[in-house]
Design a protein around this motif. Structure first.
Motif, PDB file in Angstrom:
ATOM      1  N   GLY A 135     -47.041   6.575   2.856  1.00  5.67           N
ATOM      2  CA  GLY A 135     -46.410   6.904   1.592  1.00  5.67           C
ATOM      3  C   GLY A 135     -45.058   7.570   1.672  1.00  5.67           C
ATOM      4  N   HIS A 136     -44.466   7.652   2.867  1.00  5.24           N
ATOM      5  CA  HIS A 136     -43.156   8.294   2.962  1.00  5.24           C
ATOM      6  C   HIS A 136     -42.064   7.246   2.791  1.00  5.24           C
ATOM      7  CE1 HIS A 136     -40.325  11.440   4.021  1.00  5.24           C
ATOM      8  NE2 HIS A 136     -39.657  10.515   4.676  1.00  5.24           N
ATOM      9  N   ASP A 137     -41.285   7.388   1.737  1.00  5.24           N
ATOM     10  CA  ASP A 137     -40.144   6.511   1.500  1.00  5.24           C
ATOM     11  C   ASP A 137     -38.906   7.200   2.041  1.00  5.24           C
ATOM     12  OD1 ASP A 137     -41.742   4.694   0.138  1.00  5.24           O
ATOM     13  OD2 ASP A 137     -41.450   5.723  -1.769  1.00  5.24           O
ATOM     14  N   GLY A 138     -38.158   6.505   2.845  1.00  3.99           N
ATOM     15  CA  GLY A 138     -36.909   7.078   3.335  1.00  3.99           C
ATOM     16  C   GLY A 138     -36.957   7.395   4.812  1.00  3.99           C
ATOM     17  N   PRO A 139     -35.836   7.930   5.281  1.00  3.69           N
ATOM     18  CA  PRO A 139     -35.717   8.209   6.714  1.00  3.69           C
ATOM     19  C   PRO A 139     -36.496   9.458   7.123  1.00  3.69           C
ATOM     20  CG  PRO A 139     -33.763   8.943   5.581  1.00  3.69           C
ATOM     21  CD  PRO A 139     -34.614   8.256   4.552  1.00  3.69           C
ATOM     22  N   SER A 140     -36.591   9.630   8.427  1.00  5.39           N
ATOM     23  CA  SER A 140     -37.220  10.826   8.992  1.00  5.39           C
ATOM     24  C   SER A 140     -36.360  12.050   8.721  1.00  5.39           C
ATOM     25  CB  SER A 140     -37.357  10.663  10.508  1.00  5.39           C
ATOM     26  OG  SER A 140     -37.691  11.889  11.125  1.00  5.39           O
ATOM     27  N   PRO A 141     -37.017  13.193   8.512  1.00  2.00           N
ATOM     28  CA  PRO A 141     -36.226  14.428   8.522  1.00  2.00           C
ATOM     29  C   PRO A 141     -35.624  14.619   9.908  1.00  2.00           C
ATOM     30  CG  PRO A 141     -38.559  14.874   8.090  1.00  2.00           C
ATOM     31  CD  PRO A 141     -38.420  13.405   8.316  1.00  2.00           C
ATOM     32  N   ALA A 142     -34.582  15.415   9.980  1.00  2.00           N
ATOM     33  CA  ALA A 142     -33.973  15.693  11.281  1.00  2.00           C
ATOM     34  C   ALA A 142     -34.973  16.441  12.169  1.00  2.00           C
ATOM     35  CB  ALA A 142     -32.708  16.530  11.101  1.00  2.00           C
ATOM     36  N   VAL A 143     -35.189  15.917  13.359  1.00  2.00           N
ATOM     37  CA  VAL A 143     -36.080  16.571  14.315  1.00  2.00           C
ATOM     38  C   VAL A 143     -35.331  17.782  14.875  1.00  2.00           C
ATOM     39  CG1 VAL A 143     -37.315  16.264  16.502  1.00  2.00           C
ATOM     40  CG2 VAL A 143     -37.217  14.388  14.851  1.00  2.00           C
ATOM     41  N   PRO A 144     -35.970  18.964  14.936  1.00  2.00           N
ATOM     42  CA  PRO A 144     -35.291  20.158  15.451  1.00  2.00           C
ATOM     43  C   PRO A 144     -34.673  19.905  16.833  1.00  2.00           C
ATOM     44  CG  PRO A 144     -37.404  20.762  14.497  1.00  2.00           C
ATOM     45  CD  PRO A 144     -37.348  19.261  14.512  1.00  2.00           C
ATOM     46  N   ALA A 145     -33.536  20.516  17.064  1.00  2.00           N
ATOM     47  CA  ALA A 145     -32.777  20.283  18.306  1.00  2.00           C
ATOM     48  C   ALA A 145     -33.605  20.568  19.553  1.00  2.00           C
ATOM     49  CB  ALA A 145     -31.511  21.134  18.310  1.00  2.00           C
ATOM     50  N   GLN A 146     -34.399  21.657  19.546  1.00  2.68           N
ATOM     51  CA  GLN A 146     -35.182  21.984  20.742  1.00  2.68           C
ATOM     52  C   GLN A 146     -36.258  20.924  21.000  1.00  2.68           C
ATOM     53  OE1 GLN A 146     -35.300  23.745  17.891  1.00  2.68           O
ATOM     54  NE2 GLN A 146     -37.310  24.643  17.545  1.00  2.68           N
TER      55      GLN A 146
END
Length: 166
Positions: free
Chosen positions: A150-161
């Motif tokens: 059910g998630h429409d759209g791109p991934s959230p930004a994965v944390p840098a670490q």
């Protein structure tokens, strides 16, 4: 009951889906330390944390109503990599929670954060990279799984670490 048996039962008879739950909302699993969880120093064995995390990820999928959707397609999750940090011990009989949340994904892998807490104190944290496979062979793209859930759209930004670790 052993953790492995509880995990098998959790997949076969999952807890009910949470209406309106979205992929990026946290899922909380409450557990209690049993004698089978302990090592010779009488605290939870480090390998048992990984089994507990398996249970919590299964509950995350159950909360989303994902287990039947995945089963219909013959898709199943596997762990690609895990990193752990431990701050406090868990001892016999103690209740604790594992809060599991999806951090994001790339074309192949979904990244999750799993935090153990006891009485509001941080106990341990695991970061997991997982992917989905299809029965009969083949990998399932992580964005396809996110869309199924059910998630429409791109991934959230994965944390840098997490990106650096991955």
């Amino acid at each position: 009951m052993t953790r492995q048996l509880r995990l098998a039962l959790g997949v076969r008879f999952p807890r009910p889906a949470v209406p309106g739950r979205t992929l990026l909302e946290p899922s909380v699993t409450t557990l209690r330390v049993t004698p089978a969880d302990l090592d010779m120093y009488l605290h939870v064995n480090n390998g048992v944390y990984l089994q507990m995390m398996d249970m919590a990820r299964t509950n995350l999928l159950a909360d989303l109503g994902a287990l039947p959707l995945l089963a219909q397609r013959g898709w199943y999750p596997v762990v690609v990599a895990t990193t752990m940090t431990y701050r406090r011990s868990l001892r016999l009989g103690q209740r604790f929670t594992i809060t599991s949340r999806v951090l994001g994904w790339d074309p192949r892998v979904v990244y999750l954060d799993q935090v153990f807490e006891r009485d509001g104190e941080h106990v341990a944290r695991g970061v997991v990279a997982g992917r989905f496979l299809a029965r009969g062979g083949g990998r399932v793209a992580a964005p396809d799984v996110a869309a199924l859930l059910g998630h429409d759209g791109p991934s959230p930004a994965v944390p840098a670490q997490v990106s650096a670790w991955a």
